[in-house]
Motif scaffolding. Structure first.
Motif, short mmCIF file in Angstrom:
data_model
loop_
_atom_site.label_atom_id
_atom_site.label_comp_id
_atom_site.label_asym_id
_atom_site.label_seq_id
_atom_site.Cartn_x
_atom_site.Cartn_y
_atom_site.Cartn_z
N VAL A 137 -64.84 -0.10 0.44
CA VAL A 137 -65.80 -0.54 -0.58
C VAL A 137 -65.61 -2.03 -0.85
CG1 VAL A 137 -66.69 -0.13 -2.90
CG2 VAL A 137 -65.61 1.75 -1.64
N GLN A 138 -66.71 -2.80 -0.75
CA GLN A 138 -66.66 -4.23 -1.01
C GLN A 138 -67.93 -4.66 -1.74
OE1 GLN A 138 -66.99 -6.54 2.78
NE2 GLN A 138 -67.22 -4.54 3.76
N LEU A 139 -67.85 -5.79 -2.42
CA LEU A 139 -69.01 -6.32 -3.13
C LEU A 139 -69.98 -6.94 -2.13
CD1 LEU A 139 -67.28 -8.06 -6.19
CD2 LEU A 139 -68.24 -5.75 -6.05
N VAL A 140 -71.27 -6.65 -2.29
CA VAL A 140 -72.29 -7.24 -1.43
C VAL A 140 -72.38 -8.75 -1.67
CG1 VAL A 140 -74.76 -7.32 -0.94
CG2 VAL A 140 -73.61 -5.10 -1.22
N ASP A 141 -72.34 -9.15 -2.93
CA ASP A 141 -72.47 -10.56 -3.31
C ASP A 141 -71.13 -11.27 -3.07
OD1 ASP A 141 -72.72 -13.02 -4.55
OD2 ASP A 141 -73.89 -12.23 -6.24
N LYS A 142 -71.03 -12.04 -2.01
CA LYS A 142 -69.78 -12.70 -1.67
C LYS A 142 -69.40 -13.78 -2.68
CE LYS A 142 -69.15 -10.11 1.86
NZ LYS A 142 -68.14 -9.02 1.71
N GLU A 143 -70.41 -14.41 -3.26
CA GLU A 143 -70.11 -15.42 -4.30
C GLU A 143 -69.48 -14.76 -5.52
OE1 GLU A 143 -73.39 -17.86 -5.33
OE2 GLU A 143 -73.75 -18.58 -3.28
N LEU A 144 -69.99 -13.61 -5.89
CA LEU A 144 -69.42 -12.85 -7.01
C LEU A 144 -67.99 -12.43 -6.66
CD1 LEU A 144 -69.56 -11.33 -9.71
CD2 LEU A 144 -70.60 -9.40 -8.44
N ALA A 145 -67.80 -11.96 -5.43
CA ALA A 145 -66.47 -11.52 -5.00
C ALA A 145 -65.45 -12.65 -5.07
CB ALA A 145 -66.54 -10.95 -3.58
N ALA A 146 -65.92 -13.88 -4.76
CA ALA A 146 -65.00 -15.02 -4.74
C ALA A 146 -64.74 -15.58 -6.14
CB ALA A 146 -65.58 -16.12 -3.86
N SER A 147 -65.66 -15.33 -7.06
CA SER A 147 -65.55 -15.98 -8.37
C SER A 147 -65.15 -15.05 -9.50
CB SER A 147 -66.88 -16.65 -8.73
OG SER A 147 -67.91 -15.67 -8.83
N VAL A 148 -65.30 -13.75 -9.33
CA VAL A 148 -65.04 -12.83 -10.44
C VAL A 148 -63.55 -12.85 -10.81
CG1 VAL A 148 -64.62 -10.82 -8.93
CG2 VAL A 148 -65.40 -10.48 -11.28
N GLU A 149 -63.29 -12.83 -12.10
CA GLU A 149 -61.92 -12.80 -12.60
C GLU A 149 -61.34 -11.40 -12.36
OE1 GLU A 149 -58.53 -14.42 -14.43
OE2 GLU A 149 -60.42 -15.43 -13.92
N PRO A 150 -60.21 -11.29 -11.65
CA PRO A 150 -59.61 -9.96 -11.42
C PRO A 150 -59.36 -9.23 -12.74
CG PRO A 150 -58.54 -11.60 -10.05
CD PRO A 150 -59.44 -12.36 -10.99
N GLY A 151 -59.75 -7.96 -12.76
CA GLY A 151 -59.62 -7.17 -13.98
C GLY A 151 -60.89 -7.09 -14.79
N THR A 152 -61.92 -7.86 -14.38
CA THR A 152 -63.22 -7.81 -15.06
C THR A 152 -63.90 -6.48 -14.77
OG1 THR A 152 -63.50 -10.21 -14.82
CG2 THR A 152 -65.48 -8.91 -15.25
N GLU A 153 -64.49 -5.90 -15.80
CA GLU A 153 -65.24 -4.66 -15.60
C GLU A 153 -66.65 -5.02 -15.13
OE1 GLU A 153 -66.77 -0.71 -18.07
OE2 GLU A 153 -65.08 -1.90 -18.82
N LEU A 154 -66.95 -4.68 -13.89
CA LEU A 154 -68.24 -5.04 -13.31
C LEU A 154 -69.33 -4.09 -13.80
CD1 LEU A 154 -67.13 -5.91 -9.67
CD2 LEU A 154 -67.54 -7.45 -11.58
N PRO A 155 -70.56 -4.59 -13.95
CA PRO A 155 -71.66 -3.74 -14.43
C PRO A 155 -72.02 -2.68 -13.40
CG PRO A 155 -72.46 -5.93 -13.83
CD PRO A 155 -70.96 -6.00 -13.79
N LEU A 156 -72.62 -1.59 -13.88
CA LEU A 156 -72.92 -0.44 -13.03
C LEU A 156 -73.99 -0.72 -11.99
CD1 LEU A 156 -72.79 2.46 -15.66
CD2 LEU A 156 -70.97 1.62 -14.16
N ASP A 157 -74.77 -1.82 -12.19
CA ASP A 157 -75.80 -2.13 -11.18
C ASP A 157 -75.28 -3.10 -10.11
OD1 ASP A 157 -75.63 -4.41 -12.70
OD2 ASP A 157 -77.79 -4.57 -13.12
#
Length: 354
Positions: free
Chosen positions: A161-181
């Motif tokens: 399982v990986q994030l489709v949005d690579k920019e989001l994957a590179a910038s998201v703060e670890p531990g952030t609760e990602l939205p369901l969409d």
């Protein structure tokens, strides 16, 4: 001592040959007979449990289970109850007993070993749907993950399982609760097929792996060097027999090491992977302590993936242990059936002081 060993199978299933048996069943039976012992196959059905107990307990010293849990009619509960009764009340040597299958072969063995050098610390198990839905939206923010169901085989229900949005994957703060969409790219190990799903939808889909008997999901870090291959040690009792280097098919997000997915298998003698074999032998007492006892399965495997060590060299990460019904049809010419017969007879003789 009756000098007799029974082999359990179930009728039907994709693992059967034209004679109704697994391809590696009759070679085991014949190898036991070659040692001067009696051996035969009986089929399990829930409605036969009482009669099977009477027949087996009166005529055999031990049983060998050659049943894929996914093929058990009526589910594994009744079958496991029969095997446990044969060991506890009938006095048979179980190979393998249900408690051994569950302690060594269940996917959450990885969680129990997460405090060791064998498994990354950020490895979790979800036993309740609520915990999964609460935790996984944060877990995926740390990077690519692999979800593994407890049931199934040959990669079914194992998802990269990986994030489709690579920019989001590179910038998201670890531990952030990602939205369901949040869009996920999900690749299943059974055949490397990929699906794009929203986080909430994918979690709803995975609920099926958690509900029911022995249901749960293991959530562990994706190991990028899986593309270099999975390394499987096959053991008969405590003895490493050979090592299989299973390299996934090249391309895309492929990570599956199953034959069904096009992975290439190379068979080596244990000494070709001596560092890994030695490391696993050294870790066995720790594994026994964490998993509830050194009751080593009769036929079992340990699968490893390469990782980078802190000193820049290679290290190995345990991916799973299999012991419910390890197949070795491709390796019959290596004489594994003779080793299985020898180990099984040795266990019976040891119990009886022979």
């Amino acid at each position: 001592m009756k000098k007799a060993i029974v082999v359990f199978e179930v009728e039907g299933g994709s693992d059967k040959y034209f004679d109704g048996h697994r391809k590696d069943t009759m070679p085991i039976v014949n190898a036991i007979k070659d040692k001067g012992w009696h051996a035969e196959v009986v089929y399990y059905r829930p409605e036969w449990s009482e009669a099977l107990y009477e027949y087996v307990s009166q005529n055999f010293d031990a049983y060998i289970s050659r049943v894929n849990p996914g093929n058990i009619p009526g589910g594994e509960k009744g079958y496991f109850e029969l095997l446990t009764k044969l060991s506890d009340e009938g006095g048979l040597v179980g190979m393998s007993r249900p408690d051994e299958m569950m302690s060594y072969g269940a996917k959450d063995a990885l969680v129990k070993l997460a405090s060791t050098d064998l498994v990354p610390e950020d490895t979790y198990a979800y036993y309740e749907v609520e915990d999964f839905h609460k935790t996984f939206p944060k877990s995926i923010s740390y990077g690519e993950r692999v979800l593994k169901q407890n049931r199934g085989s040959t990669g079914s229900g194992i998802w990269r399982v990986q994030l489709v949005d690579k920019e989001l994957a590179a910038s998201v703060e670890p531990g952030t609760e990602l939205p369901l969409d949040t869009e996920l790219k999900c690749t299943e190990a059974v055949d490397n097929h990929t699906e794009i799903r929203k986080l909430g939808e994918f979690m709803d889909f995975c609920d099926q792996y958690i509900v029911g008997d022995n249901g749960m999901l293991v959530d562990m870090r994706f190991m990028p060097r899986i593309v270099e291959g999975e390394i499987r040690i096959l053991l008969v009792g405590p003895h490493p027999v050979f090592v299989v280097h299973k390299k996934p098919a090249a391309g895309g997000d492929n990570f599956s090491a199953t034959l069904f997915s096009g992975a290439q298998y190379t068979y080596d003698k244990p000494e070709a992977w001596q560092d890994l074999v030695d490391m696993f032998a050294e870790a066995r007492p720790v594994i026994a302590e964490k998993l509830g006892g050194d009751n080593i399965p009769l036929i079992w495997t340990a699968d490893f993936m390469l990782d980078d060590a802190p000193d820049g060299g290679d290290t190995y990460v345990l991916g799973e242990i299999n012991c419910s019904c390890v197949g070795f049809t491709s390796e019959l010419d290596m004489g594994i059936q003779q080793l299985v017969a020898e180990e099984a007879i040795k266990r019976v003789e040891t119990k009886h002081g022979a």
